[in-house]
Motif scaffolding. Structure first.
Motif, mmCIF file in Angstrom:
data_model
loop_
_atom_site.group_PDB
_atom_site.id
_atom_site.type_symbol
_atom_site.label_atom_id
_atom_site.label_comp_id
_atom_site.label_asym_id
_atom_site.label_seq_id
_atom_site.Cartn_x
_atom_site.Cartn_y
_atom_site.Cartn_z
ATOM 1 N N LEU A 80 35.739 52.637 23.434
ATOM 2 C CA LEU A 80 36.670 52.541 24.543
ATOM 3 C C LEU A 80 36.128 51.551 25.565
ATOM 4 N N SER A 81 36.974 50.680 26.067
ATOM 5 C CA SER A 81 36.546 49.678 27.042
ATOM 6 C C SER A 81 37.365 49.803 28.311
ATOM 7 N N TYR A 82 36.738 49.429 29.400
ATOM 8 C CA TYR A 82 37.420 49.444 30.695
ATOM 9 C C TYR A 82 37.553 48.025 31.219
ATOM 10 N N SER A 83 38.692 47.731 31.824
ATOM 11 C CA SER A 83 38.954 46.400 32.358
ATOM 12 C C SER A 83 37.888 45.970 33.353
ATOM 13 N N PHE A 84 37.398 46.901 34.159
ATOM 14 C CA PHE A 84 36.366 46.584 35.138
ATOM 15 C C PHE A 84 35.142 45.937 34.460
ATOM 16 N N ASP A 85 34.696 46.531 33.355
ATOM 17 C CA ASP A 85 33.535 45.997 32.634
ATOM 18 C C ASP A 85 33.843 44.648 31.999
ATOM 19 N N THR A 86 35.033 44.532 31.422
ATOM 20 C CA THR A 86 35.436 43.287 30.776
ATOM 21 C C THR A 86 35.539 42.151 31.787
ATOM 22 N N VAL A 87 36.134 42.435 32.937
ATOM 23 C CA VAL A 87 36.257 41.413 33.984
ATOM 24 C C VAL A 87 34.878 40.931 34.421
ATOM 25 N N ASN A 88 33.956 41.849 34.643
ATOM 26 C CA ASN A 88 32.606 41.450 35.051
ATOM 27 C C ASN A 88 31.921 40.607 33.986
ATOM 28 N N TYR A 89 32.096 40.976 32.722
ATOM 29 C CA TYR A 89 31.520 40.208 31.616
ATOM 30 C C TYR A 89 32.103 38.787 31.579
ATOM 31 N N LEU A 90 33.437 38.686 31.637
ATOM 32 C CA LEU A 90 34.091 37.371 31.547
ATOM 33 C C LEU A 90 33.829 36.529 32.794
ATOM 34 N N LYS A 91 33.724 37.181 33.936
ATOM 35 C CA LYS A 91 33.414 36.451 35.173
ATOM 36 C C LYS A 91 32.081 35.729 35.025
ATOM 37 N N LYS A 92 31.102 36.423 34.478
ATOM 38 C CA LYS A 92 29.781 35.832 34.290
ATOM 39 C C LYS A 92 29.813 34.774 33.181
ATOM 40 N N LEU A 93 30.460 35.084 32.057
ATOM 41 C CA LEU A 93 30.513 34.174 30.915
ATOM 42 C C LEU A 93 31.148 32.833 31.272
ATOM 43 N N TYR A 94 32.226 32.863 32.058
ATOM 44 C CA TYR A 94 32.961 31.643 32.394
ATOM 45 C C TYR A 94 32.600 31.091 33.779
ATOM 46 N N SER A 95 31.658 31.719 34.454
ATOM 47 C CA SER A 95 31.329 31.339 35.838
ATOM 48 C C SER A 95 32.609 31.226 36.665
ATOM 49 N N ALA A 96 33.428 32.243 36.568
ATOM 50 C CA ALA A 96 34.757 32.221 37.180
ATOM 51 C C ALA A 96 34.696 32.327 38.698
ATOM 52 N N THR A 97 35.442 31.445 39.347
ATOM 53 C CA THR A 97 35.562 31.482 40.804
ATOM 54 C C THR A 97 36.856 32.158 41.230
ATOM 55 N N LYS A 98 37.814 32.208 40.339
ATOM 56 C CA LYS A 98 39.098 32.880 40.585
ATOM 57 C C LYS A 98 39.505 33.549 39.278
ATOM 58 N N ILE A 99 39.958 34.815 39.373
ATOM 59 C CA ILE A 99 40.378 35.542 38.177
ATOM 60 C C ILE A 99 41.744 36.169 38.412
ATOM 61 N N TYR A 100 42.698 35.758 37.593
ATOM 62 C CA TYR A 100 43.995 36.428 37.550
ATOM 63 C C TYR A 100 43.930 37.447 36.419
ATOM 64 N N PHE A 101 44.523 38.594 36.638
ATOM 65 C CA PHE A 101 44.558 39.633 35.608
ATOM 66 C C PHE A 101 46.021 39.910 35.304
ATOM 67 N N ILE A 102 46.470 39.514 34.122
ATOM 68 C CA ILE A 102 47.872 39.635 33.729
ATOM 69 C C ILE A 102 48.126 41.042 33.210
ATOM 70 N N LEU A 103 49.163 41.653 33.766
ATOM 71 C CA LEU A 103 49.455 43.057 33.492
ATOM 72 C C LEU A 103 50.955 43.251 33.336
ATOM 73 N N GLY A 104 51.356 43.955 32.296
ATOM 74 C CA GLY A 104 52.768 44.259 32.112
ATOM 75 C C GLY A 104 53.258 45.233 33.170
ATOM 76 N N GLU A 105 54.473 45.028 33.623
ATOM 77 C CA GLU A 105 55.058 45.872 34.671
ATOM 78 C C GLU A 105 55.028 47.353 34.298
ATOM 79 N N ASP A 106 55.159 47.654 33.008
ATOM 80 C CA ASP A 106 55.143 49.048 32.566
ATOM 81 C C ASP A 106 53.788 49.711 32.802
ATOM 82 N N ASN A 107 52.726 48.913 32.961
ATOM 83 C CA ASN A 107 51.389 49.465 33.210
ATOM 84 C C ASN A 107 51.108 49.744 34.690
ATOM 85 N N LEU A 108 52.001 49.311 35.563
ATOM 86 C CA LEU A 108 51.796 49.530 36.995
ATOM 87 C C LEU A 108 51.749 51.014 37.348
ATOM 88 N N ARG A 109 52.519 51.818 36.645
ATOM 89 C CA ARG A 109 52.596 53.248 37.001
ATOM 90 C C ARG A 109 51.256 53.964 36.835
#
Length: 182
Positions: A80-109
């Motif tokens: 099981l993975s959590y977005s928080f961990d994935t974002v931190n991993y990808l932020k470091k991997l890509y040296s990201a200065t800005k991160i958009y997180f695309i989410l389907g409207e059905d997941n907002l609830r």
């Protein structure tokens, strides 16, 4: 580097997913879009297609997209993975200065139920993909990608309509349905 992360089960991938990537590439000011298939969504108990199969199918669909990477990070964890961990991993991997997180409207609830959601909100800007049948007043606070393709992976699992499968993987899906390995 400015990146967008598009995560999901992609179980199975459909033309709506491909449309989301195309529109995100056109409408977001990004250098790279990373598609991240989950091993197992924290809100689900099983999957239709095996994680490695979904990863291979995604790579095949997005192979010719110059600014798209398909990440094996969550699938390779085999847990099981959590977005928080994935974002931190990808932020470091890509040296990201800005991160958009695309989410389907059905997941907002369920967004408020996500692991470390308050910390995640400080790391990313959520971009909401509109979807027929899931109108929410919560979208007013977010950047919007207007897709409105009336399809979902759960509908495809219930009633497979090959017309909604990207052309690059139609034969693969047909073979999987016939019991042949991919």
């Amino acid at each position: 580097m400015r990146i967008a992360i598009f995560g999901g089960s992609f179980d199975p991938i459909h033309i709506g997913h491909k449309a989301i990537v195309k529109i995100a590439l056109n409408e977001l000011d990004i250098d790279k879009l990373i598609v991240v298939p989950t091993y197992l969504n924290p809100f689900k108990r099983s999957f239709y297609l095996k994680p490695q199969t979904r990863l291979k199918l995604l790579k095949k669909v997005f192979n010719d997209f110059e600014k798209v990477d398909v990440s094996n990070y969550e699938v390779n964890k085999e847990a099981l993975s959590y977005s928080f961990d994935t974002v931190n991993y990808l932020k470091k991997l890509y040296s990201a200065t800005k991160i958009y997180f695309i989410l389907g409207e059905d997941n907002l609830r369920d967004l408020d139920k996500w692991y470390k959601i308050e910390e995640l909100k400080t790391l990313v800007e959520f971009v909401i993909v509109t979807r027929n049948g899931f109108k929410s007043k919560k979208t007013e606070k977010f950047k919007i990608l207007d897709i409105n393709i009336d399809i979902s992976s759960s509908l495809l699992r219930e009633n497979m309509n090959i017309d909604y499968i990207p052309v690059e993987i139609k034969n693969d899906i047909l073979n999987i349905r016939k019991g042949k390995s991919f």
